[in-house]
Design an enzyme around this catalytic site. Structure first.
Site, PDB file in Angstrom:
ATOM      1  CG  HIS A   1      -1.658  -1.240   1.471  1.00 23.16           C
ATOM      2  ND1 HIS A   1      -2.880  -1.554   0.915  1.00 23.16           N
ATOM      3  CD2 HIS A   1      -1.298  -2.318   2.211  1.00 23.16           C
ATOM      4  CE1 HIS A   1      -3.251  -2.768   1.319  1.00 23.16           C
ATOM      5  NE2 HIS A   1      -2.301  -3.257   2.103  1.00 23.16           N
TER       6      HIS A   1
ATOM      7  CB  SER B   1      13.124  23.215 -14.690  1.00 24.69           C
ATOM      8  OG  SER B   1      12.344  24.387 -14.743  1.00 24.69           O
TER       9      SER B   1
ATOM     10  CE  LYS C   1      11.698  19.997 -10.491  1.00 24.43           C
ATOM     11  NZ  LYS C   1      10.399  20.438 -11.008  1.00 24.43           N
TER      12      LYS C   1
ATOM     13  CD  GLU D   1       8.665  12.798 -15.048  1.00 24.40           C
ATOM     14  OE1 GLU D   1       7.742  13.524 -15.447  1.00 24.40           O
ATOM     15  OE2 GLU D   1       9.678  13.242 -14.479  1.00 24.40           O
TER      16      GLU D   1
END
Ligand code: ARG
Length: 459
Positions: A155, A276, A282, A289
């Site tokens: 979980h 970024s 970043k 992704e």
């Protein structure tokens, strides 16, 4: 020039030609198309349908076409409808009248089924090689991290301690199954459709088994209508590819989490990260992704082919031409993702102390504390309750079970002795879990040895 112009009195409408044409994408298997044609004429000559001299001229012509396409001398343009027409027209232009005999006893329906099968077979080999490189990298990570403790989750809540080797080992199993799935697809598709003709075989005395053996098939297909209308092998392939992507995607999800500031279990290498345009701090896991994102695209291909095939009457229908672009795209996507993913994990850094600290902070040793009580005669349900109290005590103070004093333990249950600290150490918790498949080092060594044998046998 059309292969089928004879019975027509008008030129095809230009939009119709473009809509109908597949040359824009089926040129991808020009090699397989030529290989199939060479096998076909070799068989025709053996059967006395072509003379040896005719066969030799055609084979030389086809070999020349393949060479010229490969080195760029012959450019595949859009004037022909498909790659089959392109090769045949070029053959006739090269070798003259005899080239017109190439298509004896053959239809584009069995030809295209053959080309796709040959193409898929070749691509399965390359995907399998990419999976093998990934498995080798995982194997390496496993060997390095037998004692790298980390929290195991259920979980997405910390559950029990495992090791990084054990966690990676789960993916080893998944990708090993993917290899076996691909090999199943290959063995089931490996029957040659050539000779099925348009749908009902031909009147020429073809030796289909001979053609099949020339092309390394297990045998020839047994029903000519099925041969030209079967696309099960693409559905199975796309299902296997979707499963590979699902595995990669789950792994990417974990990598994204692990690479985040909150976890810091791993650090992706700069060469596999992106920045970024506005936030200078970043360092983003774009590759993970993108692999996760491209999974949808491969699932889409599977659903698309299933939908295309649904409700098609036997035998060949032009709808089936839609099988190509989506299959090619799915194959290219999976190959790209596997290569990038392997590069990404082989360059990442494993932050063992962060993993271990996280395992400690999350009470992952609570089950072991309960087991300690059970081993000292307490019933498991009571032990569960006592450890629940320990957890509450720690949570209120922001400490781990390992940070409590013996007095504090004994205030909750007198059964606890000084050896409790050793019993709940991360190392003890993991080391004691030594049944086959568990994270304990002895169990892991056994699995790693089996994986090693698997990889060796696959060399
Ligand atoms: N381009 C076609 C395909 O991909 C080849 C088969 C054409 N057959 C036909 N009867 N029109 O399916």
């Amino acid at each position: 020039m059309k292969l089928w112009g004879g019975r027509f009195t008008k030129e095809t409408n230009e939009l119709v030609h473009n809509f109908n044409a597949s040359i824009g994408f089926d040129q991808k298997f020009y090699r397989q198309d030529i290989r199939g044609s060479i096998a076909h004429v070799t068989m025709l000559a053996k059967q006395g349908i072509l003379t040896e001299a005719e066969k030799d001229t055609i084979v030389a012509g086809l070999t020349g076409i393949e060479k010229d396409i490969t080195d760029g001398t012959l450019v595949i343009d859009g004037t022909q409808e498909d790659i089959h027409s392109f090769v045949e027209a070029n053959l006739i232009a090269r070798v003259g009248e005899v080239g017109k005999k190439l298509h004896t006893g053959r239809s584009r329906n069995d030809q295209v089924a053959l080309d796709m099968k040959l193409y898929i077979r070749d691509e399965i080999v390359s995907i399998d090689e990419l999976l093998l490189s990934l498995l080798k990298e995982l194997h390496h990570l496993m060997k390095e991290n037998i004692n790298t403790y980390m929290p195991g989750f259920t979980h997405l809540q910390k559950a029990q301690p495992v090791t990084f080797a054990h966690h990676i080992g789960a993916y080893f199993e998944m990708f090993k199954r993917d290899c076996s799935r691909l090999s199943d697809v290959k063995s089931r598709l490996n029957y040659c459709p050539l000779g099925a003709g348009a749908l009902a075989g031909t009147t020429y005395p073809l030796d289909r088994e001979y053609t099949a053996s020339l092309l390394d098939f297990t045998g020839a297909t047994l029903n000519s209508m099925d041969s030209v209308s079967d696309r099960d092998y693409l559905i199975e392939l796309l299902s296997a590819l979707s499963t590979i992507m699902m595995h990669l995607s789950r792994f990417c999800e974990e990598i994204i989490l692990w690479n985040s500031n909150e976890y810091r279990f791993i650090t992706l290498d700069d060469s596999y990260s992106t920045g970024s345009s506005i936030m200078p701090q970043k360092k983003n896991p774009d590759i993970a992704e993108l692999v996760r994102g491209k999974t949808g695209r491969v699932y889409g291909a599977l659903v698309s082919i299933l939908t295309t095939m649904k409700g098609l009457p036997l035998a060949y229908n032009k709808d089936m031409q839609e099988d190509k672009e989506l299959t090619f795209d799915a194959i290219d996507t999976v190959k790209g993702c596997l290569a990038l993913f392997t590069g990404m994990i082989s360059t990442m850094t494993v932050n063992a102390p962060a993993m271990e600290a996280s395992a400690k902070n999350g009470f992952t040793n609570a089950t072991d504390a309960a087991d300690y009580l059970v081993n000292h005669g307490v019933a498991f349900r009571d032990a569960h309750g006592i450890v629940g109290q320990l957890v509450l005590f720690c949570e209120q103070r922001g400490i781990a079970l390992d940070d409590m004093t013996l007095e504090e333990y004994q205030a909750i249950s007198p059964v606890f002795e000084a050896d409790i600290f050793n019993a709940i150490r991360m190392e003890t918790c993991v080391t004691k879990r030594n049944t086959l498949g568990a994270p304990g080092p002895a169990a892991m060594e056994q699995v790693i040895e089996q994986n090693e044998a698997y990889l060796k046998q696959r060399q």
